[in-house]
Scaffold this motif. Structure first.
Motif, PDB file in Angstrom:
ATOM      1  N   UNK A 187     -18.805  49.992  34.689  1.00  0.00           N
ATOM      2  CA  UNK A 187     -19.255  49.406  33.422  1.00  0.00           C
ATOM      3  C   UNK A 187     -20.286  48.320  33.685  1.00  0.00           C
ATOM      4  N   UNK A 188     -21.091  48.024  32.650  1.00  0.00           N
ATOM      5  CA  UNK A 188     -22.131  47.006  32.807  1.00  0.00           C
ATOM      6  C   UNK A 188     -21.542  45.619  33.046  1.00  0.00           C
ATOM      7  N   UNK A 189     -20.295  45.368  32.584  1.00  0.00           N
ATOM      8  CA  UNK A 189     -19.680  44.045  32.746  1.00  0.00           C
ATOM      9  C   UNK A 189     -18.970  43.876  34.090  1.00  0.00           C
ATOM     10  N   UNK A 190     -18.906  44.922  34.885  1.00  0.00           N
ATOM     11  CA  UNK A 190     -18.166  44.871  36.153  1.00  0.00           C
ATOM     12  C   UNK A 190     -18.804  43.864  37.110  1.00  0.00           C
ATOM     13  N   UNK A 199     -14.209  41.813  49.774  1.00  0.00           N
ATOM     14  CA  UNK A 199     -14.986  41.983  48.546  1.00  0.00           C
ATOM     15  C   UNK A 199     -14.853  43.430  48.083  1.00  0.00           C
ATOM     16  N   UNK A 200     -14.472  43.621  46.806  1.00  0.00           N
ATOM     17  CA  UNK A 200     -14.229  44.969  46.279  1.00  0.00           C
ATOM     18  C   UNK A 200     -14.940  45.132  44.946  1.00  0.00           C
ATOM     19  N   UNK A 201     -15.012  46.438  44.507  1.00  0.00           N
ATOM     20  CA  UNK A 201     -15.677  46.781  43.245  1.00  0.00           C
ATOM     21  C   UNK A 201     -14.623  47.294  42.267  1.00  0.00           C
ATOM     22  N   UNK A 202     -14.565  46.784  41.038  1.00  0.00           N
ATOM     23  CA  UNK A 202     -13.629  47.319  40.036  1.00  0.00           C
ATOM     24  C   UNK A 202     -14.208  48.579  39.383  1.00  0.00           C
ATOM     25  N   UNK A 203     -13.436  49.683  39.354  1.00  0.00           N
ATOM     26  CA  UNK A 203     -13.879  50.952  38.752  1.00  0.00           C
ATOM     27  C   UNK A 203     -12.775  51.499  37.862  1.00  0.00           C
TER      28      UNK A 203
END
Length: 805
Positions: A187-190, A199-203
């Motif tokens: 999402x654009x707000x991620x 460090x990780x990415x929310x999906x």
């Protein structure tokens, strides 16, 4: 020795201990407060007293002692003493802060002169704290409590590598996140976040297989997963290895620093003992400044002589509600060892007893006490107290039995080094037997030369104290008119319980109080009446003494002003005389010269008639010029007869000149209100009934004024005589109504002029006619606040008590 075991709770010292703990800046000082104990040794108490007084003077002088970081690091020091152990960053940070406070305290004391603070110097004298130790700790531990990057070259390199790798990871993972957003997977707000130090990415959970990586966490709703992309997995592993290496280097640095610290552990323990002691002593000094407490002059033998003693807890409570405490003056010495206090209930007897116990206990714990300068105190080896209800169900003890148990302990243990405090002595059983047992116990305590403060209501104990050497009566004073306690201790006489008066005040039926009065018996009533009359007389003479003191101060001020004016006049008189002498000398010289010139001219002109006549006229003219000028005086004859005073029958108004009827006292009217006028007589301003004034002419006023202004002023003499001879009682019995009312008017006017409030008019009972006329007449005065009968024992309706506003 202290009796009973809960002595501190009985006198309220537990609350003093709590307040001292709140005055401390850290746990080190609070630990000393909890260890504080009562001492029977003069040298110990004197040393504690001197330490606190020296610190109080430093604070009063504005010395900037550290306010914080009095930290207890005893556990860290014990840990550091173990070979191979090391302190954590947090422990070294506490050491850094507290060592700074310790060094600051030592510096302040070191710069003071030995004679100024000898006892504080003694406390710091044996300390040997390595100053370089604090510098080395500060070089390793920063202001946030973390090991500095430059603590070692290796640590600097490791942290530099970590920063570079972390920047590389962040840059790469941000690129991945942007591409996922462009593909619509993220999402654009991620935003990037951290899980388990990575460090990780929310999906969204449905896209978790769209990218390669390791899932570290899932959101609480299960809709989001946190993935570490495979591209940065290896780099993060390297960062983790660098962090582990960083931790090993930090441990090595801390171990090396702890090894440097280990040889100084014992010295540091002594230093922190000193630091806690400083916090504790400062707490006592702060306590002293807050309560205006001092250390009285200390003596080795048992005694106390307190001036203006105040119970600190009661003082604090009264200040919070906007009231002032009434100080106590208490004295126990070889001549009068036991003070027996009597007086009404709620009059302050128990407070006086508790104040004595608490202040003496505080003093022998080394705490300053709230008394005035000039107070003295001694050292007691034993303190005993019997106060409150100690009945016990377990031991089958009643209230009276518990008191007797305490008395048994007192008789077994107390000696001439003991202070015994007994509240409500002998109560709890039948008064006849309770009073007898109490007297027998008091006799034994006195024979043992015990010191004590005892409160009681028993008359037999008051008589015993009055006739027994070593014991002295004391009374809590009482306002018998308002039936209110004054909370003032008066030593030397017994006090009345005022039981019947208090019962009458709170509203018990009159038939009950009269019946009780009869049952008590005439002898008992006479004693109570005597005590009450003594209290009335004491209050009366106290008010009169206060008035005399005020007049004495005014007289001293007036005398000083008179002396100043006299000196001024004397100085100017001498100056004027000197000037006059000089002028007279000049005039004589000029006259002589004029005469010589005249004689010479007559001779030169051979005594011609016309010339001689002219010269003589000139000489006479000159002689007339030397005659003194006529001095007009405003002084009047020594005695001005009454016939010479011009009276004016017109109404008295503002600005008129008046004379008080029957006197030579004159003044000026400055205000008229109804039947009263405000007049000014010299510097005195007063309000007088108009019917007591007569209007005079300005000429008469001027005739009388010089005499009034003279040093031997009739006005001043008249007023002084009125003050010194004024009586608060007026007896008009047997006088005609008109004569009595005239005397009453004069009596009231004088009282108003002299600012007296409480008066007595004796008119007798009879048929009540004279009493009615007098009271109706008095009600016309707006200055009269209240009229009432005298007490039945002192004349009742035959005497009118007058209270002026």
């Amino acid at each position: 020795m202290l009796y009973p075991k809960n002595f501190e709770d009985k006198i309220g010292f537990d609350k003093i201990r709590q307040q001292l703990a709140e005055c401390c800046s850290g746990s080190l000082g609070r630990a000393f407060v909890q260890r504080m104990r009562f001492s029977e040794r003069y040298d110990v108490v004197h040393k504690l007293q001197s330490q606190t007084e020296e610190f109080r003077k430093l604070l009063a002088a504005g010395e900037a002692f550290p306010e914080g970081n009095f930290l207890d690091v005893s556990e860290s020091l014990q840990k550091a003493a173990i070979e191979g152990a090391f302190l954590s960053e947090e422990e070294f940070f506490d050491l850094r802060l507290s060592l700074g406070t310790l060094h600051k305290c030592l510096e302040i004391i070191a710069k003071k002169d030995d004679k100024e603070i000898p006892h504080l110097k003694e406390l710091s004298g044996g300390l040997a704290i390595d100053k370089l130790l604090l510098s080395e700790i500060e070089r390793v531990i920063d202001e946030r409590g973390k090991v500095r990057d430059n603590a070692s070259p290796e640590l600097r390199d490791i942290r530099g590598s970590i920063l570079r790798e972390q920047a590389s990871v962040r840059k790469k993972i941000e690129q991945i996140l942007r591409s996922l957003k462009a593909e619509g997977i993220a999402s654009d707000e991620a935003q990037l976040t951290v899980r388990e130090g990575r460090i990780v990415i929310p999906l969204p959970v449905e896209y978790k297989r769209r990218i390669k990586g390791f899932v570290h966490d899932t959101s609480a709703s299960g809709q989001t997963v946190f993935i570490e992309p495979a591209e940065v997995l290896e780099i993060n592993n390297e960062i983790r290895e660098l962090m582990a290496e960083e931790r090993r280097e930090i441990v090595r640095i801390l171990t090396r620093l702890t090894t440097r610290l280990r040889p100084h552990v014992e010295d540091l323990k002594k230093g922190y003992f000193f630091l806690g002691l400083m916090d504790f002593i400062r707490a006592k000094a702060r306590f002293a400044m807050h309560f205006k407490a001092i250390f009285p002059e200390l003596h080795k033998k048992p005694m106390l002589q307190w001036i203006g003693a105040r119970h600190p807890l009661l003082q604090q409570h009264l200040q919070e509600v906007g009231r002032n405490i009434v100080p106590l003056n208490i004295r126990l010495d070889d001549k009068n060892r036991i003070l027996l206090i009597s007086g009404p209930n709620a009059g302050g007897k128990s407070v006086c007893l508790k104040t004595t116990g608490l202040l003496q206990y505080m003093l022998q714990c080394g705490i300053p006490i709230p008394v005035e300068e000039g107070s003295r105190a001694g050292i007691f080896q034993h303190l005993f107290i019997d106060i409150g209800d100690e009945q016990s169900i377990d031991n089958d003890l009643s209230t009276y039995s518990s008191h007797l148990k305490n008395m048994k302990a007192f008789l077994q243990l107390a000696d001439n080094q003991s202070l015994c405090l007994i509240d409500e002595f002998g109560t709890g059983t039948e008064p006849q037997f309770g009073g007898a047992i109490a007297e027998a116990i008091l006799e034994q305590l006195n024979e043992r030369k015990v010191y004590g403060v005892i409160t009681t209501h028993y008359a037999n104990l008051k008589f015993y104290a009055e006739n027994t050497p070593g014991i002295i009566n004391g009374a809590m004073r009482y306002n018998v008119e308002a039936l209110e306690p004054l909370f003032e201790l008066e030593i030397g006489k017994p006090g009345s319980s005022f039981a019947l008066e208090i019962a009458q005040k709170i509203g018990l039926p009159r038939v009950v109080t009269q019946s009780a009065r009869q049952k008590v018996g005439k002898d008992k009533i006479d004693i109570e009446k005597l005590l009450k009359d003594l209290e009335i007389e004491k209050q009366f003479y106290k008010e009169k003494n206060d008035l005399l003191q005020t007049e004495k101060q005014l007289l001293a001020k007036t005398q000083a002003e008179y002396n100043r004016l006299r000196d001024f006049i004397e100085t100017n008189r001498k100056q004027l005389i000197n000037e006059a002498k000089a002028e007279a000398k000049r005039i004589v010289q000029e006259a002589n010269q004029k005469i010589e010139n005249t004689i010479r001219q007559i001779r030169e002109q051979q005594a011609e008639k016309e010339s001689t006549k002219q010269l003589r006229q000139e000489l006479e003219t000159f002689s007339r010029q030397l005659q003194p000028e006529e001095i007009k005086t405003i002084s009047k004859p020594a005695n001005v007869e009454k016939s010479e005073i011009e009276l004016d029958d017109s109404p008295i108004e503002v600005g008129d000149y008046i004379r008080l009827k029957g006197t030579e006292t004159v003044g000026e009217v400055v205000a008229v209100k109804g039947k009263e006028a405000s007049i000014v007589i010299g510097e005195l301003k007063s309000t007088v009934k108009i019917n007591r004034l007569e209007k005079i002419s300005r000429k008469s006023y001027r005739q009388l004024m010089p005499e009034k202004a003279a040093p031997s002023s009739n006005v001043g003499i008249d007023l002084n005589e009125k003050m010194s001879h004024f009586s608060f009682d007026l007896d008009v019995r047997g006088k005609r109504a008109e004569e009595a009312l005239t005397e009453v008017s004069q009596f009231i006017d004088d009282a108003i002029m002299l600012s007296h409030q409480h008066l007595r008019i004796v008119h007798g009972k009879g048929d009540g006619i004279l009493r009615t006329l007098i009271r109706d007449h008095l009600r016309k005065y707006k200055e009269v606040l209240r009229l009432e009968d005298e007490h039945a024992d002192r004349g009742g309706a035959g005497i009118t008590l007058v209270t002026l506003r």
